[in-house]
Design an enzyme around this catalytic site. Structure first.
Site, PDB file in Angstrom:
ATOM      1  N   GLU A   6      25.653 -18.667  -2.905  1.00  8.80           N
ATOM      2  CA  GLU A   6      25.197 -18.283  -4.257  1.00  8.80           C
ATOM      3  C   GLU A   6      25.449 -16.813  -4.567  1.00  8.80           C
ATOM      4  O   GLU A   6      25.514 -16.435  -5.725  1.00  8.80           O
ATOM      5  CB  GLU A   6      23.726 -18.631  -4.472  1.00  8.80           C
ATOM      6  CG  GLU A   6      22.734 -17.824  -3.677  1.00  8.80           C
ATOM      7  CD  GLU A   6      21.294 -18.180  -4.077  1.00  8.80           C
ATOM      8  OE1 GLU A   6      21.023 -18.461  -5.251  1.00  8.80           O
ATOM      9  OE2 GLU A   6      20.443 -18.182  -3.185  1.00  8.80           O
ATOM     10  N   HIS A  65      30.368 -36.064  13.339  1.00 14.49           N
ATOM     11  CA  HIS A  65      30.463 -37.197  12.389  1.00 14.49           C
ATOM     12  C   HIS A  65      31.241 -36.823  11.142  1.00 14.49           C
ATOM     13  O   HIS A  65      31.120 -37.464  10.106  1.00 14.49           O
ATOM     14  CB  HIS A  65      29.060 -37.694  12.041  1.00 14.49           C
ATOM     15  CG  HIS A  65      28.307 -38.173  13.241  1.00 14.49           C
ATOM     16  ND1 HIS A  65      28.537 -39.391  13.832  1.00 14.49           N
ATOM     17  CD2 HIS A  65      27.377 -37.547  13.996  1.00 14.49           C
ATOM     18  CE1 HIS A  65      27.750 -39.518  14.885  1.00 14.49           C
ATOM     19  NE2 HIS A  65      27.043 -38.424  15.018  1.00 14.49           N
ATOM     20  N   CYS A 103       0.839  -1.199   0.000  1.00 16.93           N
ATOM     21  CA  CYS A 103       0.000   0.000   0.000  1.00 16.93           C
ATOM     22  C   CYS A 103       0.877   1.253   0.000  1.00 16.93           C
ATOM     23  O   CYS A 103       2.034   1.229   0.371  1.00 16.93           O
ATOM     24  CB  CYS A 103      -0.849   0.017   1.271  1.00 16.93           C
ATOM     25  SG  CYS A 103      -1.819  -1.461   1.480  1.00 16.93           S
ATOM     26  N   GLU A 149      19.442 -23.369   4.042  1.00 19.95           N
ATOM     27  CA  GLU A 149      19.084 -22.162   3.283  1.00 19.95           C
ATOM     28  C   GLU A 149      20.118 -21.063   3.505  1.00 19.95           C
ATOM     29  O   GLU A 149      20.519 -20.372   2.568  1.00 19.95           O
ATOM     30  CB  GLU A 149      17.687 -21.702   3.702  1.00 19.95           C
ATOM     31  CG  GLU A 149      17.282 -20.306   3.278  1.00 19.95           C
ATOM     32  CD  GLU A 149      17.232 -20.080   1.771  1.00 19.95           C
ATOM     33  OE1 GLU A 149      17.379 -21.048   1.006  1.00 19.95           O
ATOM     34  OE2 GLU A 149      17.097 -18.905   1.373  1.00 19.95           O
ATOM     35  N   ASN A 195      -1.631   2.344   6.119  1.00 16.95           N
ATOM     36  CA  ASN A 195      -0.792   1.205   5.693  1.00 16.95           C
ATOM     37  C   ASN A 195      -0.560   0.333   6.904  1.00 16.95           C
ATOM     38  O   ASN A 195      -0.468   0.835   8.016  1.00 16.95           O
ATOM     39  CB  ASN A 195       0.576   1.708   5.202  1.00 16.95           C
ATOM     40  CG  ASN A 195       0.513   2.263   3.802  1.00 16.95           C
ATOM     41  OD1 ASN A 195      -0.542   2.243   3.169  1.00 16.95           O
ATOM     42  ND2 ASN A 195       1.624   2.779   3.321  1.00 16.95           N
ATOM     43  N   GLY A 196      -0.410  -0.994   6.675  1.00 17.45           N
ATOM     44  CA  GLY A 196      -0.046  -1.901   7.770  1.00 17.45           C
ATOM     45  C   GLY A 196      -1.245  -2.691   8.259  1.00 17.45           C
ATOM     46  O   GLY A 196      -2.236  -2.842   7.556  1.00 17.45           O
ATOM     47  N   TRP A 246      -3.201  -2.505  -1.340  1.00 20.31           N
ATOM     48  CA  TRP A 246      -2.932  -3.888  -1.707  1.00 20.31           C
ATOM     49  C   TRP A 246      -3.693  -4.697  -0.666  1.00 20.31           C
ATOM     50  O   TRP A 246      -3.292  -4.730   0.501  1.00 20.31           O
ATOM     51  CB  TRP A 246      -1.433  -4.143  -1.622  1.00 20.31           C
ATOM     52  CG  TRP A 246      -0.980  -5.348  -2.381  1.00 20.31           C
ATOM     53  CD1 TRP A 246      -1.669  -6.037  -3.347  1.00 20.31           C
ATOM     54  CD2 TRP A 246       0.257  -6.017  -2.258  1.00 20.31           C
ATOM     55  NE1 TRP A 246      -0.925  -7.060  -3.819  1.00 20.31           N
ATOM     56  CE2 TRP A 246       0.260  -7.092  -3.186  1.00 20.31           C
ATOM     57  CE3 TRP A 246       1.362  -5.816  -1.490  1.00 20.31           C
ATOM     58  CZ2 TRP A 246       1.331  -7.942  -3.337  1.00 20.31           C
ATOM     59  CZ3 TRP A 246       2.456  -6.670  -1.622  1.00 20.31           C
ATOM     60  CH2 TRP A 246       2.427  -7.722  -2.546  1.00 20.31           C
ATOM     61  N   ARG A 287       4.537  -0.169  -6.404  1.00 22.27           N
ATOM     62  CA  ARG A 287       4.570  -1.043  -5.220  1.00 22.27           C
ATOM     63  C   ARG A 287       3.530  -2.152  -5.297  1.00 22.27           C
ATOM     64  O   ARG A 287       3.419  -2.979  -4.425  1.00 22.27           O
ATOM     65  CB  ARG A 287       4.331  -0.210  -3.956  1.00 22.27           C
ATOM     66  CG  ARG A 287       5.392   0.852  -3.722  1.00 22.27           C
ATOM     67  CD  ARG A 287       4.899   1.925  -2.744  1.00 22.27           C
ATOM     68  NE  ARG A 287       4.557   1.348  -1.464  1.00 22.27           N
ATOM     69  CZ  ARG A 287       5.410   1.249  -0.443  1.00 22.27           C
ATOM     70  NH1 ARG A 287       6.640   1.658  -0.613  1.00 22.27           N
ATOM     71  NH2 ARG A 287       5.056   0.741   0.701  1.00 22.27           N
ATOM     72  N   LYS A 316      17.409 -16.579 -12.465  1.00 21.77           N
ATOM     73  CA  LYS A 316      16.302 -16.437 -11.510  1.00 21.77           C
ATOM     74  C   LYS A 316      15.347 -17.621 -11.626  1.00 21.77           C
ATOM     75  O   LYS A 316      14.813 -18.082 -10.645  1.00 21.77           O
ATOM     76  CB  LYS A 316      15.554 -15.125 -11.760  1.00 21.77           C
ATOM     77  CG  LYS A 316      14.439 -14.842 -10.751  1.00 21.77           C
ATOM     78  CD  LYS A 316      14.974 -14.762  -9.333  1.00 21.77           C
ATOM     79  CE  LYS A 316      13.875 -14.637  -8.299  1.00 21.77           C
ATOM     80  NZ  LYS A 316      14.349 -14.840  -6.921  1.00 21.77           N
ATOM     81  N   LYS A 358      22.224 -19.239   0.577  1.00 25.22           N
ATOM     82  CA  LYS A 358      22.249 -17.783   0.379  1.00 25.22           C
ATOM     83  C   LYS A 358      23.689 -17.288   0.289  1.00 25.22           C
ATOM     84  O   LYS A 358      24.077 -16.547  -0.601  1.00 25.22           O
ATOM     85  CB  LYS A 358      21.549 -17.069   1.550  1.00 25.22           C
ATOM     86  CG  LYS A 358      20.056 -17.114   1.531  1.00 25.22           C
ATOM     87  CD  LYS A 358      19.388 -16.164   0.558  1.00 25.22           C
ATOM     88  CE  LYS A 358      18.917 -16.743  -0.740  1.00 25.22           C
ATOM     89  NZ  LYS A 358      18.192 -17.954  -0.796  1.00 25.22           N
TER      90      LYS A 358
HETATM   91  C1  AGP Z   1      17.259 -19.355  -4.359  1.00 25.29           C
HETATM   92  O1  AGP Z   1      18.013 -18.356  -3.708  1.00 25.29           O
HETATM   93  C2  AGP Z   1      17.936 -19.845  -5.615  1.00 25.29           C
HETATM   94  N1  AGP Z   1      18.063 -18.771  -6.520  1.00 25.29           N
HETATM   95  C3  AGP Z   1      17.338 -21.108  -6.215  1.00 25.29           C
HETATM   96  O2  AGP Z   1      17.723 -22.151  -5.355  1.00 25.29           O
HETATM   97  C4  AGP Z   1      15.810 -21.169  -6.342  1.00 25.29           C
HETATM   98  O3  AGP Z   1      15.216 -21.228  -5.076  1.00 25.29           O
HETATM   99  C5  AGP Z   1      15.453 -22.466  -7.100  1.00 25.29           C
HETATM  100  O4  AGP Z   1      16.010 -22.384  -8.390  1.00 25.29           O
HETATM  101  C6  AGP Z   1      13.934 -22.691  -7.214  1.00 25.29           C
HETATM  102  O5  AGP Z   1      13.364 -21.648  -7.926  1.00 25.29           O
HETATM  103  P1  AGP Z   1      11.751 -21.542  -7.945  1.00 25.29           P
HETATM  104  O6  AGP Z   1      11.319 -21.270  -6.531  1.00 25.29           O
HETATM  105  O7  AGP Z   1      11.449 -20.403  -8.861  1.00 25.29           O
HETATM  106  O8  AGP Z   1      11.201 -22.845  -8.425  1.00 25.29           O
END
Ligand code: AGP
Length: 605
Positions: free
Chosen positions: A485, A501, A2, A478, A98-99, A74, A27, A600, A482
């Site tokens: 990558e 282990h 919003c 995760e 907003n919020g 939104w 936005r 992406k 992060k």
């Molecule tokens: C996430 O930071 C990565 N860029 C990658 O692992 C991504 O999550 C994965 O390719 C899956 O993409 P999706 O969620 O569009 O299916």
């Protein structure tokens, strides 16, 4: 998200408000409106859809005046339609907001009991109704406004105009941004500096609890006790066309959007007023389901890993989880009591799409949790659950991950209730956990400077280990993803119990070990893992419950996370990991939004 604008000037403000609404529209929103005071009346125009619909409305039925407010909405509480669009005007007052007002259902119940009839099903209307009652009881606008906001709980930015006060605007904020600009013959209030940067080059941000009053060309700032206060002004950059809005990268912009987008996702699925999950609107038959198969890739897979623990622990439903690229080569024992669930931000990931098609060929019912509802995965699903993260441009997934978790948590609660595995009070307690997540994320984002220091300390490392247990094991994986990558530092996520282990052989004084240890049943075990690392000279970074003695005894650096629930921990604790990866990568000068070799959406197998 919003957007709010308020303008007071010596000329008709209608077109300037619409122009600012256009600049706010990047936005994401689904309705727009404005209201203006003139001749002791309030005139309102609002409509579902884009700002162009509002412009057409105004061309046919114009309003004018020297003081007004506008809003792009939104939808959070209540469907995206004209009645629920802002402003919300009740007799003597008009409000944009907003919020989330977290306690609006309690406040609304009290007013309804006293005979107040509500027009919309938004939380915002409660603000207008409360201020209006104060005004009817003889309070002046500033006192009426202040008495009202002291009753509100949640994260919000609010601006109001008043019938009979043709040049008065009053605003406040708590957690959600609000600022003002003294422009040429004009005072502008807004939730977003860049949307008004055509009018001037400096703004003043309100702090939480500040109340701003503008009357004709006069501006005064007050604290809650209505003492006058001052706030410094800040130079702003001109609105840029690429949507970064002053951020250095899309990734950090998207990390900081999480309180907003999580509010939106949660409000779509949760009915706070009735403490219910809004999934009945999908006429999807879950009754026979006694097992769920989840499949995804990368970050989405880790979201699935978190969801597995939730489905099994809270809804008592068995879950088999598999990486999409492995899924279709395995015997998955499909049957008509199994639900196949696919998670994908892009909705175009080839491995996940192929896995979905494999499940479909085996007569599976398909549910997908996606950010892109017009994607291939969405189109081939029997039920699509959108995550409302807004466009995610940074290749490293951040806000999509937490919105996937918010959406999955809603599905978990819905099925847990359907299967009577939780009672009403358990459901209410778990919904309460979810309701507070946006403001808790906002609190954790305030650790950014501490995290920048940690990043500076570890950014030259050649590798790193992330450790977690239970619900934080997926976060360890995760967090490692992060970091690797976008900073290109080799990072590994492990179960803390696995340290001895093998991975402990890597521990030396150069190796940063990020330990995810919330205040949960594993805390003591995590503590002994930290001692094992410390005694071998490892550099410990603790994200979770930080106790003062540890800082001294283990010479660790810590990000203290106070929350300890079932559904909030994975979302809240992923924020420091996102910020750490971002700031390490920034120091290493890598291409953060477009890391080398990555895309992406991985649309090839
Ligand atoms: C996430 O930071 C990565 N860029 C990658 O692992 C991504 O999550 C994965 O390719 C899956 O993409 P999706 O969620 O569009 O299916």
């Amino acid at each position: 998200m919003c957007g709010i604008v308020g303008i007071s000037a010596k000329k008709n403000v209608s077109s300037d408000i619409v122009q600012c609404l256009n600049h706010l529209s990047y936005r994401g929103y689904d309705s727009a409106g404005l209201s203006i005071t003139k001749d002791n009346e309030i005139f309102e125009r609002k409509i579902q859809g884009k700002v162009t619909n509002l412009e057409n409305f105004l061309n046919n039925d114009p309003i004018s005046g020297n003081c007004g407010i506008g809003h792009t909405r939104w939808a959070t509480h209540g469907e995206p339609n004209t009645i629920n669009a802002h402003p919300h005007t009740i007799s003597n007052v008009s409000v944009v907001h907003n919020g989330i007002i977290e306690n609006y259902h309690d406040l609304k119940a009290i007013l309804e009991k006293s005979g107040v009839n509500f027009i919309s099903d938004t939380d915002t209307e409660i603000i207008s109704q409360l201020i209006n009652i104060e005004l009817i009881n003889g309070k002046k606008p500033l006192e009426a406004f202040k008495n009202t906001i002291t009753k509100l709980e949640g994260a919000y930015a609010i601006v109001a105009i008043f019938r009979g006060y043709d040049d008065l605007m009053i605003g406040t904020k708590l957690g959600s941004p609000l600022l003002y600009m003294k422009a040429k013959n004009m005072i502008i209030l807004s939730s977003d500096a860049y949307s008004i940067s055509d009018y001037g080059s400096s703004v003043t941000y309100l702090e939480d609890g500040d109340i701003i009053v503008t009357e004709k060309s006069k501006i005064s700032l007050h604290d809650y006790s209505l003492n006058t206060i001052q706030r410094p002004s800040k130079k702003i950059k001109k609105r840029d066309k690429d949507g970064l809005n002053g951020h250095d990268h899309f990734m950090i912009k998207e990390i900081k959007e999480q309180p907003d987008v999580l509010s939106h996702a949660l409000s779509y699925y949760l009915n706070f007023s009735k403490y219910k999950i809004n999934l009945d609107k999908y006429n999807f038959d879950f009754t026979k389901i006694n097992r769920i198969i989840i499949s995804a890739c990368g970050t989405a897979y880790f979201a699935g890993m978190v969801a597995k623990s939730w489905f099994e622990d809270i809804a008592n439903i068995k879950v088999d989880l598999d990486i999409a690229s492995e899924f279709r080569y395995k015997k998955m024992f499909f049957d008509n009591k199994t639900l196949s669930l696919f998670i994908s931000q892009s909705g175009e990931t080839a491995d996940t799409l192929a896995a979905l098609r494999h499940a479909k060929e085996n007569d599976q019912k398909i549910v997908s949790v996606v950010n892109t509802v017009e994607s291939s995965i969405a189109k081939e699903s029997d039920l699509v659950l959108p995550i409302f993260a807004g466009q995610e441009i940074g290749v490293a997934s951040t806000k999509a991950f937490t919105c996937q978790l918010a959406t999955l948590a809603s599905l978990v609660l819905f099925l847990a209730k359907k299967k009577r595995h939780i009672n009403a009070s358990q459901e209410k307690a778990l919904i309460e956990e979810l309701v507070h997540i946006p403001s808790q994320v906002l609190d954790v984002l305030k650790y950014e400077n501490d995290i920048k220091k940690i990043a500076k300390d570890i950014h030259k490392s050649s590798s790193a280990i992330f450790m977690g247990r239970g619900a934080t094991l997926p976060l360890a994986l995760e967090g490692a993803l992060k970091l690797k990558e976008i900073s290109y530092i080799h990072a590994e996520g492990i179960a803390s119990g696995e340290l001895k282990h093998g991975a402990i052989a890597l521990v030396d004084k150069k190796l940063p070990v990020i330990v995810l240890a919330p205040d949960d049943i594993f805390y003591v075990k995590n503590l002994s893992n930290m001692n094992e690392v410390y005694s071998r000279g490892g550099k410990i970074i603790l994200v979770g419950k930080v106790q003062n003695n540890q800082l001294k005894d283990l010479k660790l650096t810590g990000i203290n996370i106070e929350v300890n629930g079932k559904l909030n921990i994975p979302i809240i604790m992923s924020i420091p990991l996102q910020l750490l990866a971002y700031h390490v990568a920034k120091l290493r000068g890598t291409d953060i939004d477009q890391p080398r070799n990555l895309a992406k959406a991985v649309t090839v197998e």
